[in-house]
Write a protein that holds these residues in place. Structure first.
Motif, PDB file in Angstrom:
ATOM      1  N   GLU A  56       0.455   3.837   1.541  1.00 30.82           N
ATOM      2  CA  GLU A  56       0.533   4.318   2.917  1.00 30.82           C
ATOM      3  C   GLU A  56       1.642   3.634   3.704  1.00 30.82           C
ATOM      4  O   GLU A  56       2.103   4.151   4.713  1.00 30.82           O
ATOM      5  CB  GLU A  56      -0.809   4.102   3.650  1.00 30.82           C
ATOM      6  N   SER A 104       5.370  11.653   2.614  1.00 32.68           N
ATOM      7  CA  SER A 104       4.292  10.720   2.311  1.00 32.68           C
ATOM      8  C   SER A 104       4.163  10.530   0.800  1.00 32.68           C
ATOM      9  O   SER A 104       4.240  11.487   0.053  1.00 32.68           O
ATOM     10  CB  SER A 104       2.976  11.260   2.875  1.00 32.68           C
ATOM     11  N   SER A 148       0.836  -1.189   0.000  1.00 25.23           N
ATOM     12  CA  SER A 148       0.000   0.000   0.000  1.00 25.23           C
ATOM     13  C   SER A 148       0.877   1.247   0.000  1.00 25.23           C
ATOM     14  O   SER A 148       1.897   1.286   0.698  1.00 25.23           O
ATOM     15  CB  SER A 148      -0.883  -0.006   1.250  1.00 25.23           C
TER      16      SER A 148
END
Length: 165
Positions: free
Chosen positions: A137, A163, A135
């Motif tokens: 994330e 991020s 992912s």
């Protein structure tokens, strides 16, 4: 074409941008990925001027992303093909298109399919050790073996704010 080069910058992204040149170079690469090969096809596809197209084709060839091959003599005419490096950069096109689809208000103009199954595909991050999808994330960024002081500084400044998504 651009006011400042990326010479001396330790950045893989800058290296790709320097090879592509600018937005017109990126659109020419898009067209090559889609199967267009000839000068007139690039002109029709993008509406780029003759002078700009000629300049960008020369730049992409000098950067090693495309090669020119004669397909006709008298008058001499050429087609353009992606090199191995060009195909690697071309692999970005589905990613850019799918991100662009999320930015646009209309329905996606292209769908990317698995040639073998016909099923839609999307870009993903793959764990090199397990082969499993990761992912966005769960990604983190660290200095690599080629990092210089500026790269390390950038990474130290980003900290917890860094991020992918």
């Amino acid at each position: 074409m651009r006011s400042k080069g990326f010479d001396g910058m330790v950045c893989s992204i800058a290296d790709v941008m320097a090879a592509i040149g600018d937005r017109w170079g990126l659109l020419i690469l898009r067209d090559l990925v889609l199967g267009l090969r000839r000068y007139d096809e690039f002109r029709q596809s993008s509406g780029v001027t003759n002078a700009t197209l000629s300049d960008r084709l020369k730049h992409l060839e000098a950067s090693g992303l495309i090669e020119r091959r004669a397909y006709q003599q008298n008058p001499e005419r050429f087609e353009y093909l992606l090199t191995r490096s060009g195909r690697e950069v071309g692999a970005l096109m589905p990613v850019l298109a799918q991100i662009g689809d999320t930015l646009g208000a209309s329905a996606p103009p292209m769908t990317f399919l698995n040639r073998k199954t016909g099923a839609p595909v999307r870009w993903a991050f793959i764990d090199q050790a397990t082969g499993e999808p990761v992912s966005p994330e769960d990604l983190t960024i660290e200095a690599g073996p080629g990092a210089d002081d500026l790269v390390r500084w950038r990474l130290s400044q980003g900290g917890q704010h860094r991020s992918i998504v």
